[in-house]
Design an enzyme around this catalytic site. Structure first.
Site, mmCIF file in Angstrom:
data_model
loop_
_atom_site.group_PDB
_atom_site.id
_atom_site.type_symbol
_atom_site.label_atom_id
_atom_site.label_comp_id
_atom_site.label_asym_id
_atom_site.label_seq_id
_atom_site.Cartn_x
_atom_site.Cartn_y
_atom_site.Cartn_z
ATOM 1 N N ASP A 49 73.660 11.181 42.127
ATOM 2 C CA ASP A 49 72.487 10.661 42.821
ATOM 3 C C ASP A 49 71.227 11.378 42.341
ATOM 4 O O ASP A 49 71.125 12.596 42.435
ATOM 5 C CB ASP A 49 72.649 10.873 44.330
ATOM 6 C CG ASP A 49 71.478 10.323 45.137
ATOM 7 O OD1 ASP A 49 71.621 9.250 45.732
ATOM 8 O OD2 ASP A 49 70.423 10.981 45.174
ATOM 9 N N TYR A 54 62.382 13.168 41.822
ATOM 10 C CA TYR A 54 62.920 14.498 41.555
ATOM 11 C C TYR A 54 62.451 15.043 40.211
ATOM 12 O O TYR A 54 62.574 16.238 39.958
ATOM 13 C CB TYR A 54 64.448 14.470 41.562
ATOM 14 C CG TYR A 54 65.078 13.952 42.832
ATOM 15 C CD1 TYR A 54 64.336 13.818 44.011
ATOM 16 C CD2 TYR A 54 66.414 13.584 42.863
ATOM 17 C CE1 TYR A 54 64.908 13.333 45.162
ATOM 18 C CE2 TYR A 54 66.996 13.101 44.017
ATOM 19 C CZ TYR A 54 66.250 12.967 45.166
ATOM 20 O OH TYR A 54 66.828 12.479 46.306
ATOM 21 N N LYS A 83 66.255 5.796 42.702
ATOM 22 C CA LYS A 83 65.419 5.326 43.808
ATOM 23 C C LYS A 83 64.021 4.959 43.322
ATOM 24 O O LYS A 83 63.516 5.550 42.365
ATOM 25 C CB LYS A 83 65.324 6.412 44.892
ATOM 26 C CG LYS A 83 66.675 6.967 45.322
ATOM 27 C CD LYS A 83 66.536 8.136 46.269
ATOM 28 C CE LYS A 83 67.880 8.798 46.494
ATOM 29 N NZ LYS A 83 68.270 9.684 45.381
ATOM 30 N N HIS A 116 63.051 4.660 48.105
ATOM 31 C CA HIS A 116 63.153 6.078 48.478
ATOM 32 C C HIS A 116 62.593 6.351 49.882
ATOM 33 O O HIS A 116 63.222 7.020 50.694
ATOM 34 C CB HIS A 116 62.428 6.937 47.440
ATOM 35 C CG HIS A 116 62.942 8.340 47.380
ATOM 36 N ND1 HIS A 116 62.876 9.101 46.233
ATOM 37 C CD2 HIS A 116 63.537 9.127 48.305
ATOM 38 C CE1 HIS A 116 63.405 10.301 46.467
ATOM 39 N NE2 HIS A 116 63.803 10.340 47.723
#
Length: 303
Positions: A49, A54, A83, A116
């Site tokens: 994931d 990120y 996401k 997200h």
């Protein structure tokens, strides 16, 4: 022989099989994410994931390639989640962002693609973009993340495809019971981010007592509890020992009494929620949706 948690799957509402357990890479830079993904794949993980926010999708991509090379595995055996970044919310921008993510992850399709966060006034259009990508066969399942019941209901009122997953912060200190109940009612699978609840949950006296009782780590107690609640989990770890250790939760079962003890720990204590983000209101002049987490080292890593 006890079946590994890594081999257990659940059937999503569109018939796709999704692993119950995987690796999260939030708050890790590219090189760390790469190494974690390699170790995870080498130790039997299928679910990875990540997210644009990120700032480590390039590292995840290298980890996937190297992990598969070392194990002789195939891409089709993995289940990759990414996401939609908050700053890409909207119909056209989501479509463009998805293809960028495919390119960065060096994949031809995504197994699960999530919104997200539900950026106000934009998440319906974002969802319609995901529906198009899903119907075009570029995503095996689409879902949401951090949607409360009010926003979820609004989405359902405008959707032609029901989300397959709602990924929420879920752990003993933040159990999201109402959201979990609505997910069950609507056929949406709940998935936990931050399933271990950080140091506070791991050091909770009740969790530590149960760890001693079952001769397990505090993390294993929490992850087993998550599993018994039918919640998918993606604990983050950057250490090989814990990547392996976290999966060792199928050789014991928490009693109903001990499950109830953990239920009583719920403080409804979220670490992040809507008011923590400028983009909550896209019309706010102080809105900065283009920002990505501070550990983004993508350009340096690529060079």
């Amino acid at each position: 022989m006890t079946k590994s948690i890594l081999d257990k799957t659940t059937t999503l509402n569109n018939g796709v099989q999704m692993p119950y357990f995987g690796l999260g890479v939030w708050q890790t830079d590219n090189r760390t994410a790469q190494n974690s993904v390699i170790e995870a794949i080498k130790n039997g993980y299928y679910l990875i994931d990540t997210a644009k926010q990120y700032g480590n999708q390039a590292g995840v991509a290298k980890g996937i390639r190297e992990g598969l090379r070392q194990t002789g595995g195939n891409r089709k055996d993995l289940f990759i989640t990414s996401k939609v970044f908050d700053g890409d919310a909207g119909y056209d921008s989501t479509l463009h962002a998805f293809y960028d993510t495919l390119h960065e992850l060096q994949l031809s399709y995504i197994d699960l693609y999530l919104i997200h966060w539900p950026v106000n006034e934009r998440y319906i259009d974002t969802w319609h973009a995901l529906e198009k990508l899903y119907k075009d066969g570029l995503i095996r399942a689409i879902g949401i993340s951090n949607f409360d019941n009010e926003r979820l209901q609004n989405l359902l009122d405008h959707a032609t495809v029901t989300p397959a997953v709602n990924q929420m912060e879920y752990n003993p200190l933040n159990q999201e019971k109402e959201i979990h109940e609505m997910a069950k009612m609507t056929g949406i699978q709940l998935e936990a981010w931050s399933p271990l609840g950080g140091g506070q949950a791991l050091n909770n006296p009740t969790i530590k007592q149960l760890a001693q009782k079952y001769n397990k780590t505090a993390a294993q107690i929490i992850l087993r509890w998550n599993y018994q609640q039918d919640v998918l989990t993606i604990p983050k770890s950057t250490h090989q020992q814990r990547i392996i250790e976290n999966t060792q939760i199928t050789d014991f079962e928490l009693s109903n009494e001990d499950v109830q003890k953990i239920h009583k720990l719920d403080e409804q204590k979220r670490t992040l929620w809507y008011d923590d983000f400028y983009w909550h209101n896209p019309n706010d002049p102080n809105n900065h949706p283009e920002s990505i987490e501070v550990w983004d080292d993508t350009e340096e890593y690529k060079n």
